[in-house]
Design a protein around this motif. Sequence first.
Motif, PDB file in Angstrom:
ATOM      1  N   ALA A 180       6.406  16.145 -32.435  1.00 10.30           N
ATOM      2  CA  ALA A 180       6.408  15.897 -30.994  1.00 10.30           C
ATOM      3  C   ALA A 180       6.565  14.408 -30.699  1.00 10.30           C
ATOM      4  N   HIS A 181       5.856  13.580 -31.442  1.00  8.36           N
ATOM      5  CA  HIS A 181       5.984  12.127 -31.251  1.00  8.36           C
ATOM      6  C   HIS A 181       7.377  11.639 -31.642  1.00  8.36           C
ATOM      7  N   GLU A 182       7.991  12.256 -32.658  1.00  3.06           N
ATOM      8  CA  GLU A 182       9.364  11.884 -33.040  1.00  3.06           C
ATOM      9  C   GLU A 182      10.343  12.185 -31.911  1.00  3.06           C
ATOM     10  N   VAL A 183      10.166  13.329 -31.247  1.00  2.00           N
ATOM     11  CA  VAL A 183      11.060  13.708 -30.150  1.00  2.00           C
ATOM     12  C   VAL A 183      10.830  12.824 -28.933  1.00  2.00           C
ATOM     13  N   LEU A 184       9.576  12.601 -28.570  1.00  2.00           N
ATOM     14  CA  LEU A 184       9.253  11.896 -27.335  1.00  2.00           C
ATOM     15  C   LEU A 184       9.200  10.382 -27.486  1.00  2.00           C
ATOM     16  N   GLY A 185       8.875   9.897 -28.680  1.00  2.00           N
ATOM     17  CA  GLY A 185       8.682   8.463 -28.911  1.00  2.00           C
ATOM     18  C   GLY A 185       9.800   7.564 -28.433  1.00  2.00           C
ATOM     19  N   PRO A 186      11.054   7.903 -28.695  1.00  2.00           N
ATOM     20  CA  PRO A 186      12.139   7.030 -28.240  1.00  2.00           C
ATOM     21  C   PRO A 186      12.216   6.869 -26.724  1.00  2.00           C
ATOM     22  N   TYR A 187      11.568   7.754 -25.988  1.00  2.00           N
ATOM     23  CA  TYR A 187      11.607   7.701 -24.528  1.00  2.00           C
ATOM     24  C   TYR A 187      10.322   7.144 -23.923  1.00  2.00           C
ATOM     25  N   ALA A 188       9.364   6.766 -24.772  1.00  6.20           N
ATOM     26  CA  ALA A 188       8.069   6.270 -24.286  1.00  6.20           C
ATOM     27  C   ALA A 188       8.217   4.867 -23.715  1.00  6.20           C
ATOM     28  N   VAL A 189       7.745   4.694 -22.487  1.00  7.12           N
ATOM     29  CA  VAL A 189       7.733   3.383 -21.850  1.00  7.12           C
ATOM     30  C   VAL A 189       6.304   2.858 -21.729  1.00  7.12           C
ATOM     31  N   SER A 243      10.411   8.249 -20.129  1.00  6.53           N
ATOM     32  CA  SER A 243      11.412   8.025 -19.102  1.00  6.53           C
ATOM     33  C   SER A 243      12.796   8.191 -19.703  1.00  6.53           C
ATOM     34  N   THR A 244      13.647   8.876 -18.968  1.00  3.03           N
ATOM     35  CA  THR A 244      15.062   8.991 -19.328  1.00  3.03           C
ATOM     36  C   THR A 244      15.856   8.405 -18.167  1.00  3.03           C
ATOM     37  N   ALA A 245      17.154   8.347 -18.318  1.00  3.37           N
ATOM     38  CA  ALA A 245      17.993   7.863 -17.221  1.00  3.37           C
ATOM     39  C   ALA A 245      17.874   8.776 -16.005  1.00  3.37           C
ATOM     40  N   GLU A 246      17.410  10.005 -16.240  1.00  3.35           N
ATOM     41  CA  GLU A 246      17.351  10.987 -15.158  1.00  3.35           C
ATOM     42  C   GLU A 246      15.954  11.582 -14.974  1.00  3.35           C
ATOM     43  N   GLY A 247      14.911  10.778 -15.059  1.00  2.83           N
ATOM     44  CA  GLY A 247      13.582  11.294 -14.768  1.00  2.83           C
ATOM     45  C   GLY A 247      12.497  10.705 -15.637  1.00  2.83           C
ATOM     46  N   GLU A 248      11.265  11.088 -15.308  1.00  3.20           N
ATOM     47  CA  GLU A 248      10.116  10.617 -16.082  1.00  3.20           C
ATOM     48  C   GLU A 248       9.008  11.652 -16.033  1.00  3.20           C
ATOM     49  N   ALA A 249       8.024  11.454 -16.927  1.00  2.00           N
ATOM     50  CA  ALA A 249       6.884  12.378 -16.998  1.00  2.00           C
ATOM     51  C   ALA A 249       5.722  11.701 -17.700  1.00  2.00           C
ATOM     52  N   THR A 274      -3.326  22.233 -30.268  1.00  6.49           N
ATOM     53  CA  THR A 274      -2.589  23.395 -29.780  1.00  6.49           C
ATOM     54  C   THR A 274      -1.965  23.206 -28.400  1.00  6.49           C
ATOM     55  N   GLY A 275      -1.981  21.998 -27.853  1.00  6.48           N
ATOM     56  CA  GLY A 275      -1.423  21.848 -26.518  1.00  6.48           C
ATOM     57  C   GLY A 275      -0.954  20.456 -26.164  1.00  6.48           C
ATOM     58  N   ILE A 276       0.148  20.414 -25.422  1.00  7.00           N
ATOM     59  CA  ILE A 276       0.693  19.182 -24.844  1.00  7.00           C
ATOM     60  C   ILE A 276       0.916  19.472 -23.367  1.00  7.00           C
ATOM     61  N   THR A 277       0.437  18.571 -22.514  1.00  8.58           N
ATOM     62  CA  THR A 277       0.587  18.733 -21.070  1.00  8.58           C
ATOM     63  C   THR A 277       1.611  17.741 -20.534  1.00  8.58           C
ATOM     64  N   PHE A 278       2.523  18.234 -19.708  1.00 16.27           N
ATOM     65  CA  PHE A 278       3.448  17.389 -18.958  1.00 16.27           C
ATOM     66  C   PHE A 278       2.972  17.360 -17.521  1.00 16.27           C
ATOM     67  N   ASN A 279       2.889  16.158 -16.931  1.00 16.94           N
ATOM     68  CA  ASN A 279       2.420  15.981 -15.565  1.00 16.94           C
ATOM     69  C   ASN A 279       3.365  15.037 -14.845  1.00 16.94           C
ATOM     70  N   ARG A 280       3.491  15.240 -13.558  1.00 17.98           N
ATOM     71  CA  ARG A 280       4.351  14.388 -12.719  1.00 17.98           C
ATOM     72  C   ARG A 280       5.719  14.215 -13.372  1.00 17.98           C
ATOM     73  N   PHE A 281       6.330  15.336 -13.636  1.00 14.21           N
ATOM     74  CA  PHE A 281       7.605  15.357 -14.348  1.00 14.21           C
ATOM     75  C   PHE A 281       8.723  15.682 -13.378  1.00 14.21           C
ATOM     76  N   GLY A 282       9.902  15.293 -13.745  1.00 16.10           N
ATOM     77  CA  GLY A 282      11.061  15.656 -12.946  1.00 16.10           C
ATOM     78  C   GLY A 282      12.316  14.973 -13.433  1.00 16.10           C
ATOM     79  N   GLY A 283      13.417  15.553 -13.066  1.00 20.67           N
ATOM     80  CA  GLY A 283      14.718  15.015 -13.415  1.00 20.67           C
ATOM     81  C   GLY A 283      15.357  15.788 -14.556  1.00 20.67           C
ATOM     82  N   ASP A 284      16.682  15.849 -14.515  1.00 18.75           N
ATOM     83  CA  ASP A 284      17.418  16.587 -15.538  1.00 18.75           C
ATOM     84  C   ASP A 284      17.149  16.070 -16.945  1.00 18.75           C
ATOM     85  N   GLY A 285      17.025  14.767 -17.093  1.00 17.40           N
ATOM     86  CA  GLY A 285      16.782  14.198 -18.416  1.00 17.40           C
ATOM     87  C   GLY A 285      15.459  14.652 -19.008  1.00 17.40           C
ATOM     88  N   ILE A 286      14.430  14.752 -18.185  1.00 15.41           N
ATOM     89  CA  ILE A 286      13.121  15.214 -18.662  1.00 15.41           C
ATOM     90  C   ILE A 286      13.185  16.682 -19.026  1.00 15.41           C
TER      91      ILE A 286
END
Length: 129
Positions: A23-32, A44-50, A58-70
């Motif tokens: 999970a950190h490998e997938v998300l790490g490059p986008y961590a601000v 954050s991506t060019a098209e959203g953040e979370a 056993t769980g990862i929560t996404f909050n205040r998310f949006g945008g096609d990139g996310i």
Amino acid sequence: MSFDIFVCRFENGEPAPLDMSAAHEVLGPYAVVRDPETDFLQVSTAEGEAGVYFNSPTGITFNRFGGDGIMDLLAALLRRLDAVLVVPGGPTMIQRDEDRELLPASLRAEWPVIVARTGAEIDQAIRAS
């Protein structure tokens, strides 16, 4: 969106650990923003953040998310972790129809279970709920 959605894995109807390193490998490059004390990432991506919270094995929560990139990033995370997305009061999203049998019976009975493989499909299912 300001509500929480949950990335989870299930085996035989029970919660199963997620591969948090993957999970950190997938998300790490986008961590601000990173907060190791609370195990939080702001991605954050060019098209959203979370906001992303690594709650437990056993769980990862996404909050205040949006945008096609996310949504695309979320789809990639689900594929990599072989996980499902639980939207409280909405659908549970699986990647393959046969994954339905891995879910707890209560989750299958109370909420719709749909196949959603792409960011666009995930976004559409959330908006429809």
